[in-house]
Design a protein around this motif. Sequence first.
Motif, PDB file in Angstrom:
ATOM      1  N   TYR A  88      -4.738  -0.748  -5.202  1.00 42.78           N
ATOM      2  CA  TYR A  88      -5.971  -1.398  -4.754  1.00 42.78           C
ATOM      3  C   TYR A  88      -7.219  -0.682  -5.254  1.00 42.78           C
ATOM      4  CZ  TYR A  88      -6.435   2.212  -1.148  1.00 42.78           C
ATOM      5  OH  TYR A  88      -6.576   3.412  -0.497  1.00 42.78           O
ATOM      6  N   PHE A  89      -7.134   0.628  -5.566  1.00 47.82           N
ATOM      7  CA  PHE A  89      -8.311   1.346  -6.063  1.00 47.82           C
ATOM      8  C   PHE A  89      -8.689   0.866  -7.465  1.00 47.82           C
ATOM      9  CE2 PHE A  89     -10.175   5.046  -8.295  1.00 47.82           C
ATOM     10  CZ  PHE A  89     -11.340   5.146  -7.559  1.00 47.82           C
ATOM     11  N   LYS A  90      -7.683   0.616  -8.314  1.00 50.14           N
ATOM     12  CA  LYS A  90      -7.982   0.056  -9.631  1.00 50.14           C
ATOM     13  C   LYS A  90      -8.619  -1.322  -9.502  1.00 50.14           C
ATOM     14  CE  LYS A  90      -4.452   2.462 -12.348  1.00 50.14           C
ATOM     15  NZ  LYS A  90      -3.270   2.314 -13.244  1.00 50.14           N
ATOM     16  N   SER A  92       0.809  -1.225   0.000  1.00 49.05           N
ATOM     17  CA  SER A  92       0.000   0.000   0.000  1.00 49.05           C
ATOM     18  C   SER A  92       0.837   1.268   0.000  1.00 49.05           C
ATOM     19  CB  SER A  92      -0.926   0.005   1.218  1.00 49.05           C
ATOM     20  OG  SER A  92      -0.165  -0.083   2.415  1.00 49.05           O
TER      21      SER A  92
END
Length: 455
Positions: free
Chosen positions: A420-422, A193
Amino acid sequence: MEIDKVKDPATVKLHSQVEMGSMELKSILGYDDQGLVAAPEKKSSDEAPLKVLYSSGSGSFNRKVMRNTVVHSIRTVVFSSRLNLLMPFGPLAILVQTLTGHHGWVFLLSLLGIIPLAERLGYATEQLACYTGPTVGGLLNATFGNATELIISIYALRNGMIRVVQQSLLGSILSNMLLVLGCAFFAGGLVFSKRPQVFNKPTAAVNSGLLLMAVMGLLLPALLHTTHTELHFGKSALALSRFTSCIMLVAYASYLFFQLKSQRSLYVPVDEGEEIHSDASDDDEEVPEISKWESIIWLTILTAWISILSEYLVNAIEGASVALNIPVAFISVILLPIVGNAAEHAGAVMFAMKDKLDITLGVAIGSSTQISMFGIPFCVMVGWIMGVPMDLNFQLFETATLFITVLVVAFMLQEGTSNYFKGIMLILCYIIVAASFFVHIDPTAIQDKPPETKE
Protein backbone atom coordinates in the motif's frame (compact mmCIF):
# COMPACT_ATOMS: atom_id res chain seq x y z
CA MET A 1 -21.84 -85.87 -3.38
CA GLU A 2 -23.76 -87.49 -6.18
CA ILE A 3 -26.55 -85.00 -5.75
CA ASP A 4 -24.04 -82.21 -6.07
CA LYS A 5 -22.63 -83.76 -9.22
CA VAL A 6 -26.10 -83.98 -10.63
CA LYS A 7 -26.95 -80.43 -9.74
CA ASP A 8 -23.72 -78.92 -10.97
CA PRO A 9 -24.50 -79.09 -14.74
CA ALA A 10 -27.93 -77.62 -14.22
CA THR A 11 -26.58 -74.94 -11.98
CA VAL A 12 -23.87 -74.07 -14.46
CA LYS A 13 -26.43 -73.97 -17.26
CA LEU A 14 -28.75 -71.79 -15.23
CA HIS A 15 -25.96 -69.39 -14.34
CA SER A 16 -24.88 -69.17 -17.98
CA GLN A 17 -28.43 -68.36 -19.06
CA VAL A 18 -28.70 -65.69 -16.36
CA GLU A 19 -25.37 -64.20 -17.42
CA MET A 20 -26.39 -64.19 -21.09
CA GLY A 21 -29.65 -62.49 -20.20
CA SER A 22 -27.95 -59.96 -17.99
CA MET A 23 -25.41 -59.19 -20.71
CA GLU A 24 -28.19 -58.60 -23.21
CA LEU A 25 -29.95 -56.39 -20.68
CA LYS A 26 -26.73 -54.49 -20.00
CA SER A 27 -26.07 -54.04 -23.69
CA ILE A 28 -29.54 -52.64 -24.11
CA LEU A 29 -29.27 -50.28 -21.16
CA GLY A 30 -25.71 -49.29 -22.05
CA TYR A 31 -24.17 -50.58 -18.79
CA ASP A 32 -20.82 -52.24 -18.22
CA ASP A 33 -19.72 -55.05 -15.94
CA GLN A 34 -18.12 -52.58 -13.57
CA GLY A 35 -21.36 -50.82 -12.74
CA LEU A 36 -22.73 -47.57 -14.06
CA VAL A 37 -19.61 -46.70 -15.96
CA ALA A 38 -21.22 -45.86 -19.27
CA ALA A 39 -23.15 -42.88 -17.91
CA PRO A 40 -22.49 -40.77 -21.01
CA GLU A 41 -24.29 -43.35 -23.19
CA LYS A 42 -27.27 -43.23 -20.87
CA LYS A 43 -27.18 -39.45 -21.07
CA SER A 44 -27.24 -39.66 -24.84
CA SER A 45 -30.29 -41.92 -24.63
CA ASP A 46 -31.95 -39.37 -22.35
CA GLU A 47 -31.31 -36.63 -24.87
CA ALA A 48 -33.92 -38.07 -27.22
CA PRO A 49 -36.92 -36.88 -25.15
CA LEU A 50 -35.24 -33.49 -24.82
CA LYS A 51 -34.78 -33.28 -28.58
CA VAL A 52 -38.42 -34.17 -29.02
CA LEU A 53 -39.31 -31.48 -26.49
CA TYR A 54 -37.21 -28.90 -28.30
CA SER A 55 -38.42 -29.89 -31.73
CA SER A 56 -42.14 -30.40 -31.22
CA GLY A 57 -43.79 -28.11 -28.74
CA SER A 58 -40.65 -26.27 -27.76
CA GLY A 59 -41.47 -22.78 -29.07
CA SER A 60 -42.87 -21.46 -25.82
CA PHE A 61 -40.31 -23.41 -23.82
CA ASN A 62 -37.37 -21.88 -25.73
CA ARG A 63 -38.81 -18.41 -25.37
CA LYS A 64 -39.26 -18.93 -21.65
CA VAL A 65 -35.68 -20.15 -21.22
CA MET A 66 -34.36 -17.26 -23.30
CA ARG A 67 -36.44 -14.77 -21.33
CA ASN A 68 -35.17 -16.12 -18.03
CA THR A 69 -31.58 -15.94 -19.28
CA VAL A 70 -31.95 -12.33 -20.42
CA VAL A 71 -33.64 -11.30 -17.16
CA HIS A 72 -30.91 -12.98 -15.11
CA SER A 73 -28.17 -11.32 -17.17
CA ILE A 74 -29.75 -7.85 -16.87
CA ARG A 75 -30.29 -8.31 -13.14
CA THR A 76 -26.68 -9.41 -12.66
CA VAL A 77 -25.01 -6.69 -14.73
CA VAL A 78 -27.31 -3.68 -14.39
CA PHE A 79 -28.82 -3.97 -10.92
CA SER A 80 -25.93 -5.43 -8.93
CA SER A 81 -23.94 -2.22 -8.37
CA ARG A 82 -24.91 0.96 -6.55
CA LEU A 83 -22.91 3.01 -9.03
CA ASN A 84 -25.57 2.17 -11.61
CA LEU A 85 -27.76 4.81 -9.96
CA LEU A 86 -25.70 7.27 -12.02
CA MET A 87 -26.72 5.66 -15.34
CA PRO A 88 -29.70 8.02 -15.95
CA PHE A 89 -27.25 10.95 -16.15
CA GLY A 90 -26.15 9.71 -19.59
CA PRO A 91 -29.54 10.07 -21.31
CA LEU A 92 -30.05 13.27 -19.33
CA ALA A 93 -26.87 14.72 -20.85
CA ILE A 94 -28.18 13.99 -24.35
CA LEU A 95 -31.51 15.58 -23.41
CA VAL A 96 -29.83 18.73 -22.04
CA GLN A 97 -27.68 19.01 -25.16
CA THR A 98 -30.75 18.71 -27.37
CA LEU A 99 -32.90 21.21 -25.43
CA THR A 100 -30.49 23.82 -24.06
CA GLY A 101 -27.01 23.15 -25.44
CA HIS A 102 -25.40 24.23 -22.14
CA HIS A 103 -21.87 22.82 -22.45
CA GLY A 104 -21.08 23.01 -18.75
CA TRP A 105 -24.03 20.84 -17.74
CA VAL A 106 -23.53 18.47 -20.67
CA PHE A 107 -19.91 17.98 -19.67
CA LEU A 108 -20.80 17.29 -16.04
CA LEU A 109 -23.72 14.96 -16.82
CA SER A 110 -21.72 13.02 -19.40
CA LEU A 111 -18.89 12.72 -16.89
CA LEU A 112 -21.23 11.21 -14.30
CA GLY A 113 -23.02 8.99 -16.82
CA ILE A 114 -19.85 7.34 -18.12
CA ILE A 115 -18.54 6.35 -14.66
CA PRO A 116 -20.99 3.48 -13.94
CA LEU A 117 -20.81 2.26 -17.54
CA ALA A 118 -17.03 2.07 -17.37
CA GLU A 119 -17.21 0.23 -14.04
CA ARG A 120 -19.62 -2.33 -15.55
CA LEU A 121 -17.24 -2.66 -18.50
CA GLY A 122 -14.54 -3.73 -16.07
CA TYR A 123 -16.95 -6.20 -14.47
CA ALA A 124 -17.86 -7.77 -17.82
CA THR A 125 -14.18 -8.07 -18.71
CA GLU A 126 -13.49 -9.74 -15.37
CA GLN A 127 -16.20 -12.29 -16.13
CA LEU A 128 -14.70 -12.92 -19.57
CA ALA A 129 -11.24 -13.31 -18.00
CA CYS A 130 -12.55 -16.37 -16.13
CA TYR A 131 -12.86 -18.11 -19.51
CA THR A 132 -9.81 -16.70 -21.32
CA GLY A 133 -7.18 -16.65 -18.56
CA PRO A 134 -5.26 -13.76 -16.99
CA THR A 135 -3.03 -12.84 -19.96
CA VAL A 136 -5.79 -12.58 -22.54
CA GLY A 137 -8.12 -11.14 -19.88
CA GLY A 138 -5.75 -8.27 -19.15
CA LEU A 139 -5.31 -7.64 -22.87
CA LEU A 140 -9.08 -7.58 -23.38
CA ASN A 141 -9.58 -5.20 -20.49
CA ALA A 142 -6.95 -2.84 -21.85
CA THR A 143 -8.44 -3.05 -25.36
CA PHE A 144 -12.04 -2.37 -24.34
CA GLY A 145 -10.93 0.31 -21.91
CA ASN A 146 -8.95 2.10 -24.63
CA ALA A 147 -11.68 1.82 -27.25
CA THR A 148 -13.27 4.96 -25.85
CA GLU A 149 -10.06 6.98 -26.14
CA LEU A 150 -9.50 5.82 -29.72
CA ILE A 151 -13.03 6.71 -30.79
CA ILE A 152 -12.71 10.13 -29.13
CA SER A 153 -9.38 10.67 -30.86
CA ILE A 154 -10.72 9.80 -34.31
CA TYR A 155 -13.69 12.12 -33.78
CA ALA A 156 -11.38 14.93 -32.59
CA LEU A 157 -9.01 14.41 -35.52
CA ARG A 158 -11.91 14.75 -37.92
CA ASN A 159 -12.56 18.17 -36.37
CA GLY A 160 -8.87 19.18 -36.49
CA MET A 161 -8.39 19.09 -32.68
CA ILE A 162 -4.84 17.72 -32.78
CA ARG A 163 -3.73 19.02 -29.39
CA VAL A 164 -6.81 17.59 -27.67
CA VAL A 165 -5.98 14.19 -29.18
CA GLN A 166 -2.35 14.38 -28.06
CA GLN A 167 -3.16 15.57 -24.56
CA SER A 168 -5.99 13.09 -23.97
CA LEU A 169 -3.82 10.15 -25.06
CA LEU A 170 -0.94 11.41 -22.92
CA GLY A 171 -3.27 11.88 -19.98
CA SER A 172 -4.59 8.34 -20.42
CA ILE A 173 -1.04 6.97 -20.14
CA LEU A 174 -0.31 9.07 -17.05
CA SER A 175 -3.62 8.15 -15.43
CA ASN A 176 -3.12 4.41 -15.96
CA MET A 177 0.46 4.36 -14.75
CA LEU A 178 0.06 6.58 -11.69
CA LEU A 179 -3.56 6.82 -10.58
CA VAL A 180 -4.96 3.43 -11.64
CA LEU A 181 -1.90 1.43 -10.64
CA GLY A 182 -1.49 3.47 -7.46
CA CYS A 183 -5.09 2.88 -6.34
CA ALA A 184 -4.77 -0.82 -7.16
CA PHE A 185 -1.56 -1.18 -5.15
CA PHE A 186 -3.10 0.78 -2.26
CA ALA A 187 -6.34 -1.23 -2.16
CA GLY A 188 -4.59 -4.58 -2.58
CA GLY A 189 -2.02 -3.63 0.05
CA LEU A 190 -4.74 -2.83 2.56
CA VAL A 191 -6.53 -6.15 1.98
CA PHE A 192 -3.29 -8.14 2.16
CA SER A 193 -1.44 -6.01 4.69
CA LYS A 194 0.31 -8.96 6.37
CA ARG A 195 2.39 -9.82 3.31
CA PRO A 196 3.57 -8.14 0.09
CA GLN A 197 1.72 -9.02 -3.08
CA VAL A 198 3.80 -10.72 -5.76
CA PHE A 199 3.53 -10.35 -9.53
CA ASN A 200 5.44 -11.58 -12.58
CA LYS A 201 8.57 -9.44 -12.75
CA PRO A 202 9.64 -10.33 -16.34
CA THR A 203 6.26 -9.16 -17.64
CA ALA A 204 6.66 -5.80 -15.92
CA ALA A 205 10.20 -5.47 -17.31
CA VAL A 206 9.00 -6.05 -20.89
CA ASN A 207 6.25 -3.45 -20.51
CA SER A 208 8.70 -0.94 -19.00
CA GLY A 209 11.00 -1.42 -21.98
CA LEU A 210 8.14 -0.80 -24.41
CA LEU A 211 7.15 2.35 -22.54
CA LEU A 212 10.72 3.66 -22.71
CA MET A 213 10.70 2.95 -26.45
CA ALA A 214 7.49 4.95 -26.74
CA VAL A 215 9.09 7.83 -24.82
CA MET A 216 12.01 7.80 -27.26
CA GLY A 217 9.57 7.91 -30.17
CA LEU A 218 7.84 10.97 -28.68
CA LEU A 219 10.98 12.72 -27.47
CA LEU A 220 12.98 12.84 -30.70
CA PRO A 221 10.38 14.72 -32.83
CA ALA A 222 9.86 17.19 -29.96
CA LEU A 223 13.60 17.83 -29.65
CA LEU A 224 13.98 18.11 -33.42
CA HIS A 225 11.25 20.74 -33.58
CA THR A 226 12.24 22.64 -30.43
CA THR A 227 15.94 22.93 -31.29
CA HIS A 228 15.10 24.09 -34.84
CA THR A 229 17.41 21.47 -36.35
CA GLU A 230 14.94 20.15 -38.92
CA LEU A 231 16.19 19.68 -42.46
CA HIS A 232 12.86 21.01 -43.73
CA PHE A 233 11.32 23.13 -40.97
CA GLY A 234 7.74 22.11 -40.23
CA LYS A 235 7.94 18.98 -42.40
CA SER A 236 10.81 16.87 -41.09
CA ALA A 237 9.22 16.35 -37.66
CA LEU A 238 5.97 15.22 -39.30
CA ALA A 239 7.79 12.82 -41.64
CA LEU A 240 9.83 11.45 -38.72
CA SER A 241 6.64 10.99 -36.69
CA ARG A 242 4.96 8.98 -39.43
CA PHE A 243 8.01 6.79 -39.96
CA THR A 244 8.42 6.25 -36.21
CA SER A 245 4.72 5.40 -35.90
CA CYS A 246 5.12 2.59 -38.44
CA ILE A 247 8.07 1.22 -36.47
CA MET A 248 6.10 1.39 -33.21
CA LEU A 249 3.15 -0.47 -34.73
CA VAL A 250 5.50 -3.22 -35.91
CA ALA A 251 7.03 -3.38 -32.43
CA TYR A 252 3.59 -3.67 -30.80
CA ALA A 253 2.54 -6.43 -33.21
CA SER A 254 5.76 -8.29 -32.36
CA TYR A 255 4.99 -7.81 -28.68
CA LEU A 256 1.53 -9.36 -29.08
CA PHE A 257 3.01 -12.38 -30.88
CA PHE A 258 5.68 -12.68 -28.20
CA GLN A 259 3.09 -12.47 -25.43
CA LEU A 260 0.38 -14.74 -26.79
CA LYS A 261 2.27 -17.28 -28.93
CA SER A 262 6.04 -17.39 -28.69
CA GLN A 263 6.77 -16.98 -24.96
CA ARG A 264 3.51 -17.79 -23.23
CA SER A 265 5.36 -19.41 -20.31
CA LEU A 266 6.88 -16.02 -19.49
CA TYR A 267 3.42 -14.63 -18.76
CA VAL A 268 2.21 -17.38 -16.40
CA PRO A 269 0.88 -15.67 -13.26
CA VAL A 270 2.76 -16.07 -10.02
CA ASP A 271 0.94 -18.66 -7.90
CA GLU A 272 2.71 -18.06 -4.63
CA GLY A 273 -0.27 -16.23 -3.24
CA GLU A 274 -2.70 -18.89 -4.43
CA GLU A 275 -0.80 -21.71 -2.75
CA ILE A 276 -1.57 -20.19 0.63
CA HIS A 277 -5.31 -20.42 0.10
CA SER A 278 -7.31 -23.63 -0.08
CA ASP A 279 -8.58 -25.08 -3.32
CA ALA A 280 -12.15 -24.45 -2.27
CA SER A 281 -11.66 -20.72 -1.92
CA ASP A 282 -9.95 -20.60 -5.30
CA ASP A 283 -12.86 -22.41 -6.91
CA ASP A 284 -15.28 -19.93 -5.37
CA GLU A 285 -13.34 -17.02 -6.77
CA GLU A 286 -13.12 -18.44 -10.28
CA VAL A 287 -16.82 -19.15 -10.76
CA PRO A 288 -18.21 -16.61 -13.27
CA GLU A 289 -21.65 -15.11 -12.78
CA ILE A 290 -22.52 -14.80 -16.48
CA SER A 291 -21.60 -16.90 -19.50
CA LYS A 292 -18.87 -16.15 -22.02
CA TRP A 293 -21.23 -14.99 -24.77
CA GLU A 294 -23.17 -12.83 -22.32
CA SER A 295 -19.88 -11.16 -21.34
CA ILE A 296 -19.03 -10.48 -24.99
CA ILE A 297 -22.49 -9.04 -25.69
CA TRP A 298 -22.35 -6.78 -22.64
CA LEU A 299 -18.84 -5.61 -23.59
CA THR A 300 -20.12 -4.60 -27.01
CA ILE A 301 -23.19 -2.79 -25.65
CA LEU A 302 -21.29 -0.93 -22.93
CA THR A 303 -18.47 0.11 -25.26
CA ALA A 304 -20.95 1.52 -27.80
CA TRP A 305 -22.87 3.46 -25.14
CA ILE A 306 -19.66 4.83 -23.62
CA SER A 307 -18.51 5.96 -27.06
CA ILE A 308 -21.79 7.85 -27.62
CA LEU A 309 -21.50 9.70 -24.32
CA SER A 310 -17.80 10.37 -24.91
CA GLU A 311 -18.68 12.23 -28.10
CA TYR A 312 -20.93 14.58 -26.13
CA LEU A 313 -18.19 14.93 -23.54
CA VAL A 314 -15.60 16.00 -26.12
CA ASN A 315 -17.96 18.49 -27.76
CA ALA A 316 -18.52 20.16 -24.38
CA ILE A 317 -14.83 20.54 -23.48
CA GLU A 318 -14.43 24.08 -24.83
CA GLY A 319 -17.63 25.34 -23.23
CA ALA A 320 -16.73 23.72 -19.91
CA SER A 321 -13.29 25.35 -20.05
CA VAL A 322 -14.88 28.78 -20.47
CA ALA A 323 -17.57 28.19 -17.84
CA LEU A 324 -15.21 26.74 -15.21
CA ASN A 325 -12.20 28.89 -16.16
CA ILE A 326 -10.00 25.82 -16.36
CA PRO A 327 -7.34 25.33 -19.06
CA VAL A 328 -8.18 22.85 -21.78
CA ALA A 329 -4.85 21.13 -21.09
CA PHE A 330 -6.04 20.25 -17.57
CA ILE A 331 -9.39 18.97 -18.87
CA SER A 332 -7.75 16.92 -21.63
CA VAL A 333 -4.87 15.49 -19.59
CA ILE A 334 -6.54 15.00 -16.19
CA LEU A 335 -10.36 15.05 -16.23
CA LEU A 336 -11.05 13.33 -19.54
CA PRO A 337 -8.69 10.35 -19.00
CA ILE A 338 -10.06 9.75 -15.49
CA VAL A 339 -13.48 9.11 -17.01
CA GLY A 340 -12.09 7.18 -19.97
CA ASN A 341 -10.00 4.98 -17.67
CA ALA A 342 -12.81 4.29 -15.21
CA ALA A 343 -13.10 0.76 -16.60
CA GLU A 344 -9.40 0.09 -16.07
CA HIS A 345 -9.57 1.82 -12.70
CA ALA A 346 -12.40 -0.31 -11.34
CA GLY A 347 -11.10 -3.53 -12.90
CA ALA A 348 -7.52 -3.07 -11.67
CA VAL A 349 -8.66 -2.33 -8.12
CA MET A 350 -11.01 -5.34 -8.05
CA PHE A 351 -8.30 -7.69 -9.34
CA ALA A 352 -5.76 -6.35 -6.82
CA MET A 353 -8.18 -6.84 -3.93
CA LYS A 354 -8.56 -10.49 -5.05
CA ASP A 355 -4.77 -10.94 -5.13
CA LYS A 356 -4.71 -11.21 -8.94
CA LEU A 357 -1.93 -8.70 -9.37
CA ASP A 358 -0.78 -10.03 -12.74
CA ILE A 359 -4.16 -9.13 -14.22
CA THR A 360 -3.89 -5.72 -12.52
CA LEU A 361 -0.58 -5.06 -14.25
CA GLY A 362 -2.05 -6.32 -17.52
CA VAL A 363 -4.87 -3.81 -17.13
CA ALA A 364 -2.94 -0.74 -15.94
CA ILE A 365 0.55 -1.07 -17.44
CA GLY A 366 -0.76 -3.05 -20.40
CA SER A 367 -3.24 -0.28 -21.16
CA SER A 368 -0.48 2.34 -21.04
CA THR A 369 1.67 0.20 -23.32
CA GLN A 370 -1.21 -0.25 -25.74
CA ILE A 371 -1.94 3.48 -25.92
CA SER A 372 1.70 4.50 -26.29
CA MET A 373 2.71 1.78 -28.78
CA PHE A 374 -0.57 1.39 -30.66
CA GLY A 375 -3.04 4.19 -29.87
CA ILE A 376 -0.76 7.15 -30.57
CA PRO A 377 0.85 5.70 -33.74
CA PHE A 378 -2.59 4.61 -34.94
CA CYS A 379 -3.88 8.17 -34.58
CA VAL A 380 -0.86 9.45 -36.52
CA MET A 381 -1.64 7.06 -39.36
CA VAL A 382 -5.37 7.92 -39.29
CA GLY A 383 -4.46 11.62 -39.41
CA TRP A 384 -2.18 10.90 -42.36
CA ILE A 385 -5.10 9.26 -44.19
CA MET A 386 -7.42 12.17 -43.31
CA GLY A 387 -4.83 14.76 -44.35
CA VAL A 388 -4.48 16.05 -40.75
CA PRO A 389 -0.86 16.80 -39.66
CA MET A 390 -1.00 14.68 -36.50
CA ASP A 391 2.57 14.07 -35.29
CA LEU A 392 4.50 12.81 -32.27
CA ASN A 393 5.60 16.29 -31.19
CA PHE A 394 3.92 16.39 -27.76
CA GLN A 395 5.88 19.49 -26.62
CA LEU A 396 8.79 19.31 -24.20
CA PHE A 397 6.74 19.83 -21.01
CA GLU A 398 4.39 16.94 -21.72
CA THR A 399 7.09 14.60 -23.06
CA ALA A 400 9.31 15.27 -20.03
CA THR A 401 6.37 14.51 -17.74
CA LEU A 402 5.84 11.18 -19.48
CA PHE A 403 9.55 10.33 -19.31
CA ILE A 404 9.74 10.97 -15.55
CA THR A 405 6.54 8.98 -14.98
CA VAL A 406 7.89 5.94 -16.84
CA LEU A 407 11.08 6.06 -14.78
CA VAL A 408 9.19 6.27 -11.48
CA VAL A 409 6.90 3.36 -12.34
CA ALA A 410 9.81 1.26 -13.64
CA PHE A 411 11.62 1.67 -10.31
CA MET A 412 8.42 0.73 -8.44
CA LEU A 413 8.05 -2.49 -10.42
CA GLN A 414 11.65 -3.70 -10.42
CA GLU A 415 11.28 -5.69 -7.17
CA GLY A 416 8.30 -7.71 -8.34
CA THR A 417 6.27 -6.92 -5.22
CA SER A 418 3.71 -4.30 -4.24
CA ASN A 419 2.24 -2.86 -1.04
CA TYR A 420 0.00 0.00 0.00
CA PHE A 421 2.95 2.40 0.49
CA LYS A 422 3.93 2.10 -3.18
CA GLY A 423 0.32 2.82 -4.04
CA ILE A 424 0.36 5.99 -1.92
CA MET A 425 3.56 7.16 -3.63
CA LEU A 426 2.10 6.67 -7.11
CA ILE A 427 -1.10 8.52 -6.15
CA LEU A 428 0.89 11.45 -4.74
CA CYS A 429 2.97 11.57 -7.93
CA TYR A 430 -0.24 11.84 -9.94
CA ILE A 431 -1.44 14.70 -7.74
CA ILE A 432 1.82 16.55 -8.52
CA VAL A 433 1.30 15.95 -12.25
CA ALA A 434 -2.30 17.16 -12.01
CA ALA A 435 -1.23 20.35 -10.20
CA SER A 436 1.42 20.96 -12.87
CA PHE A 437 -1.11 20.78 -15.70
CA PHE A 438 -3.56 22.96 -13.77
CA VAL A 439 -1.08 25.87 -13.99
CA HIS A 440 0.12 24.93 -17.49
CA ILE A 441 -1.34 26.66 -20.53
CA ASP A 442 -0.58 25.28 -23.96
CA PRO A 443 0.29 28.23 -26.21
CA THR A 444 -0.71 26.30 -29.34
CA ALA A 445 -4.25 25.52 -28.11
CA ILE A 446 -6.81 28.04 -29.31
CA GLN A 447 -9.25 26.85 -26.68
CA ASP A 448 -7.02 28.26 -23.91
CA LYS A 449 -7.52 31.83 -25.10
CA PRO A 450 -11.24 32.44 -24.31
CA PRO A 451 -10.78 32.59 -20.50
CA GLU A 452 -8.09 35.29 -20.97
CA THR A 453 -10.12 37.41 -23.38
CA LYS A 454 -13.16 37.08 -21.14
CA GLU A 455 -11.32 38.93 -18.40
